[in-house]
Design a protein around this motif. Structure first.
Motif, PDB file in Angstrom:
ATOM      1  N   GLU A  37       0.820  -1.220   0.000  1.00 41.52           N
ATOM      2  CA  GLU A  37       0.000   0.000   0.000  1.00 41.52           C
ATOM      3  C   GLU A  37       0.850   1.264   0.000  1.00 41.52           C
ATOM      4  O   GLU A  37       0.433   2.283  -0.525  1.00 41.52           O
ATOM      5  CB  GLU A  37      -0.907   0.020   1.234  1.00 41.52           C
ATOM      6  N   LYS A  38       2.046   1.196   0.590  1.00 40.19           N
ATOM      7  CA  LYS A  38       2.845   2.408   0.754  1.00 40.19           C
ATOM      8  C   LYS A  38       4.091   2.496  -0.130  1.00 40.19           C
ATOM      9  O   LYS A  38       4.638   3.575  -0.308  1.00 40.19           O
ATOM     10  CB  LYS A  38       3.263   2.567   2.216  1.00 40.19           C
ATOM     11  N   VAL A  39       4.536   1.383  -0.708  1.00 41.38           N
ATOM     12  CA  VAL A  39       5.806   1.405  -1.449  1.00 41.38           C
ATOM     13  C   VAL A  39       5.815   0.386  -2.587  1.00 41.38           C
ATOM     14  O   VAL A  39       5.127  -0.628  -2.536  1.00 41.38           O
ATOM     15  CB  VAL A  39       6.994   1.131  -0.476  1.00 41.38           C
ATOM     16  N   VAL A  60      11.858  -9.972  -0.006  1.00 43.33           N
ATOM     17  CA  VAL A  60      11.423 -11.073   0.854  1.00 43.33           C
ATOM     18  C   VAL A  60      10.144 -10.703   1.600  1.00 43.33           C
ATOM     19  O   VAL A  60       9.224 -11.507   1.686  1.00 43.33           O
ATOM     20  CB  VAL A  60      12.534 -11.443   1.864  1.00 43.33           C
ATOM     21  N   ASP A  61      10.088  -9.473   2.150  1.00 38.90           N
ATOM     22  CA  ASP A  61       8.916  -9.054   2.921  1.00 38.90           C
ATOM     23  C   ASP A  61       8.671  -7.558   2.725  1.00 38.90           C
ATOM     24  O   ASP A  61       9.172  -6.736   3.494  1.00 38.90           O
ATOM     25  CB  ASP A  61       9.103  -9.389   4.398  1.00 38.90           C
ATOM     26  N   ILE A  62       7.903  -7.204   1.713  1.00 39.53           N
ATOM     27  CA  ILE A  62       7.636  -5.804   1.355  1.00 39.53           C
ATOM     28  C   ILE A  62       6.950  -5.043   2.487  1.00 39.53           C
ATOM     29  O   ILE A  62       7.138  -3.837   2.635  1.00 39.53           O
ATOM     30  CB  ILE A  62       6.803  -5.722   0.048  1.00 39.53           C
ATOM     31  N   ASP A  63       6.179  -5.733   3.305  1.00 37.14           N
ATOM     32  CA  ASP A  63       5.437  -5.065   4.378  1.00 37.14           C
ATOM     33  C   ASP A  63       6.340  -4.502   5.473  1.00 37.14           C
ATOM     34  O   ASP A  63       5.924  -3.633   6.232  1.00 37.14           O
ATOM     35  CB  ASP A  63       4.402  -6.012   4.981  1.00 37.14           C
ATOM     36  N   LYS A  64       7.571  -4.970   5.557  1.00 40.57           N
ATOM     37  CA  LYS A  64       8.519  -4.454   6.553  1.00 40.57           C
ATOM     38  C   LYS A  64       9.241  -3.189   6.081  1.00 40.57           C
ATOM     39  O   LYS A  64       9.932  -2.552   6.849  1.00 40.57           O
ATOM     40  CB  LYS A  64       9.568  -5.517   6.884  1.00 40.57           C
ATOM     41  N   CYS A  65       9.093  -2.826   4.817  1.00 43.25           N
ATOM     42  CA  CYS A  65       9.828  -1.692   4.246  1.00 43.25           C
ATOM     43  C   CYS A  65       9.426  -0.373   4.910  1.00 43.25           C
ATOM     44  O   CYS A  65       8.248  -0.036   4.989  1.00 43.25           O
ATOM     45  CB  CYS A  65       9.595  -1.599   2.743  1.00 43.25           C
ATOM     46  N   THR A  66      10.427   0.378   5.382  1.00 42.21           N
ATOM     47  CA  THR A  66      10.198   1.683   6.016  1.00 42.21           C
ATOM     48  C   THR A  66      10.524   2.833   5.057  1.00 42.21           C
ATOM     49  O   THR A  66      10.541   3.990   5.463  1.00 42.21           O
ATOM     50  CB  THR A  66      11.048   1.831   7.282  1.00 42.21           C
ATOM     51  N   ILE A  67      10.832   2.489   3.813  1.00 50.25           N
ATOM     52  CA  ILE A  67      11.155   3.460   2.757  1.00 50.25           C
ATOM     53  C   ILE A  67      12.360   4.329   3.160  1.00 50.25           C
ATOM     54  O   ILE A  67      12.387   5.526   2.941  1.00 50.25           O
ATOM     55  CB  ILE A  67       9.929   4.322   2.362  1.00 50.25           C
ATOM     56  N   CYS A  68      13.364   3.694   3.743  1.00 50.53           N
ATOM     57  CA  CYS A  68      14.575   4.420   4.147  1.00 50.53           C
ATOM     58  C   CYS A  68      15.481   4.706   2.950  1.00 50.53           C
ATOM     59  O   CYS A  68      16.362   5.553   3.028  1.00 50.53           O
ATOM     60  CB  CYS A  68      15.340   3.657   5.219  1.00 50.53           C
ATOM     61  N   MET A  69      15.278   3.975   1.866  1.00 51.36           N
ATOM     62  CA  MET A  69      16.001   4.152   0.608  1.00 51.36           C
ATOM     63  C   MET A  69      17.475   3.719   0.658  1.00 51.36           C
ATOM     64  O   MET A  69      18.219   3.951  -0.281  1.00 51.36           O
ATOM     65  CB  MET A  69      15.931   5.602   0.128  1.00 51.36           C
ATOM     66  N   ALA A  70      17.914   3.099   1.738  1.00 49.40           N
ATOM     67  CA  ALA A  70      19.313   2.679   1.858  1.00 49.40           C
ATOM     68  C   ALA A  70      19.716   1.731   0.729  1.00 49.40           C
ATOM     69  O   ALA A  70      20.810   1.838   0.175  1.00 49.40           O
ATOM     70  CB  ALA A  70      19.572   2.025   3.211  1.00 49.40           C
ATOM     71  N   CYS A  71      18.821   0.821   0.357  1.00 58.12           N
ATOM     72  CA  CYS A  71      19.141  -0.155  -0.689  1.00 58.12           C
ATOM     73  C   CYS A  71      19.379   0.542  -2.028  1.00 58.12           C
ATOM     74  O   CYS A  71      20.353   0.259  -2.730  1.00 58.12           O
ATOM     75  CB  CYS A  71      18.043  -1.197  -0.805  1.00 58.12           C
ATOM     76  N   GLU A  72      18.493   1.465  -2.376  1.00 61.40           N
ATOM     77  CA  GLU A  72      18.624   2.175  -3.651  1.00 61.40           C
ATOM     78  C   GLU A  72      19.860   3.074  -3.661  1.00 61.40           C
ATOM     79  O   GLU A  72      20.607   3.113  -4.640  1.00 61.40           O
ATOM     80  CB  GLU A  72      17.377   3.012  -3.924  1.00 61.40           C
ATOM     81  N   VAL A  77      13.211   2.398  -5.421  1.00 63.02           N
ATOM     82  CA  VAL A  77      12.160   2.398  -4.402  1.00 63.02           C
ATOM     83  C   VAL A  77      11.256   3.592  -4.661  1.00 63.02           C
ATOM     84  O   VAL A  77      11.730   4.723  -4.743  1.00 63.02           O
ATOM     85  CB  VAL A  77      12.752   2.478  -2.982  1.00 63.02           C
ATOM     86  N   GLU A  78       9.964   3.337  -4.803  1.00 62.21           N
ATOM     87  CA  GLU A  78       8.996   4.400  -5.061  1.00 62.21           C
ATOM     88  C   GLU A  78       8.001   4.476  -3.922  1.00 62.21           C
ATOM     89  O   GLU A  78       7.289   3.504  -3.656  1.00 62.21           O
ATOM     90  CB  GLU A  78       8.222   4.127  -6.352  1.00 62.21           C
TER      91      GLU A  78
END
Length: 77
Positions: free
Chosen positions: A16-18, A52-64, A74-75
């Motif tokens: 829903e958020k990312v 692995v688990d999209i629902d845990k994403c906090t949109i910190c953008m560290a991976c990108e 990450v959008e």
């Protein structure tokens, strides 16, 4: 003669958020994104990054931000 246009394969996982988009061809399996993710959203499968688990994403953008190969996008929705 018509030019052929290549279509890039993009794996997209969203909540829903990312939305996280991964371009497997760009991923070289360095695991930097996996190690930097504070909530363990990402994992490795067959030497490529996977969500692995999209629902845990906090949109910190560290991976990108740290991916040396620009394989992750990450959008925020």
């Amino acid at each position: 003669m018509a030019k052929e246009q290549a279509v890039e394969k993009i794996e997209s996982v969203e909540s829903e958020k990312v939305r996280i988009n991964i371009i497997p061809r760009f991923c070289k399996g360095c695991e930097i994104c996996v190690r930097l993710c504070p909530t363990q959203v990402l994992g490795m499968e067959m030497f490529k990054v996977k969500v692995v688990d999209i629902d845990k994403c906090t949109i910190c953008m560290a991976c990108e931000l740290r991916c040396p190969d620009f394989a992750i996008n990450v959008e925020k929705k």
